[in-house]
Scaffold this motif. Sequence first.
Motif, short mmCIF file in Angstrom:
data_model
loop_
_atom_site.label_atom_id
_atom_site.label_comp_id
_atom_site.label_asym_id
_atom_site.label_seq_id
_atom_site.Cartn_x
_atom_site.Cartn_y
_atom_site.Cartn_z
N HIS A 114 0.86 -1.18 0.00
CA HIS A 114 0.00 0.00 0.00
C HIS A 114 0.90 1.23 0.00
N ASP A 118 5.53 4.73 5.49
CA ASP A 118 6.51 3.77 6.03
C ASP A 118 6.69 2.56 5.11
N HIS A 119 6.08 2.61 3.92
CA HIS A 119 6.22 1.52 2.95
C HIS A 119 6.81 1.99 1.62
N ASP A 214 0.32 -4.78 6.23
CA ASP A 214 -0.15 -4.18 7.48
C ASP A 214 -1.44 -4.81 7.98
N HIS A 217 -0.70 -4.34 13.44
CA HIS A 217 0.27 -3.35 13.92
C HIS A 217 0.73 -3.61 15.35
N HIS A 261 4.89 -5.09 10.21
CA HIS A 261 4.92 -4.58 11.58
C HIS A 261 4.89 -5.70 12.62
ZN LIG Z 1 2.68 0.40 7.85
#
Ligand SMILES: [Zn+2]
Length: 283
Positions: A114, A118-119, A214, A217, A261
């Motif tokens: 996605h 953070d990706h 994800d 989390h 995560h």
């Molecule tokens: Zn993430």
Amino acid sequence: MKVSILSGIFLSAMAVHSFAADNAIFSYKVGRIEVHMLVENQGPGNTSILINPDRAALDRYIPGGTYTSEVNTFLVKTPDRIILVDTGFGRALFDSMKTLGVEPAQVDAVLLTHLHGDHIGGLERDDKALFPKAKVYLAQQEKDYWIKPGTGNSAAKALAPYGSRVETFRPGELGAAIADLLPGIKAIAAFGHTPGHTVFMLESDGKRLLIWGDLMHAELIQFPVPDQSVSYDTDPLAAAAIRRRILAYVAQNNIPVAGMHLVYPAIGTVTAAGNGYRFTQAE
Ligand SMILES: [Zn+2]
């Protein structure tokens, strides 16, 4: 199979949840596919991301009120390609690749689960593609949600340098017959965390691994209480529903999972336990 390049000191520190795992690598085999889990960043997670958590569950599963939060990427070597699944923030990733002897220009494909920061943080710097030869693959639904003609944002900026090397696909349904996106890799819809959130099933020589992006989390509470969603989820109810479906599927079919995560080694197996699930880390 585990081929750890960590020192014994580090491994024993992990047992007490040290927050010093940046650059850590965990290597794993899926038939003839090599999977290297690269820790991008590790630190204390905050329960404030949990949406309306059940107090008793919180006290039971996260008694100290904090948990280990990790950001990971995966370097996948198939017999014919070098592939990254997500790029983290684009910090430790490049050091870890160097440790593994892989140059950014050798990466053939970047698969994106996605478009959260953070990706996709490792895709570009100063409007230049950091993987100069790679094609970038993402779900059409994810691209449609984030990338609107005439409006710039960080997702658009991350993809822009790849131009016509950005390829979109429509992920298949969990459990259905799905054509390979790349040899040995299928893209499966896991919409909820974001509208096009995609998970990737690797398969080689009868072995499988689901890299589930994800889907979770805060593993300490989300395995035993899969209905627990987080504030990052675009659609918390859809996120919980697909989390339950995928957990049931991998538990029933004995398919190991890997997560962006999940905490080092971030790969393991899922078994049903009560109304939820239990996670056993790979060794
Ligand atoms: Zn993430």
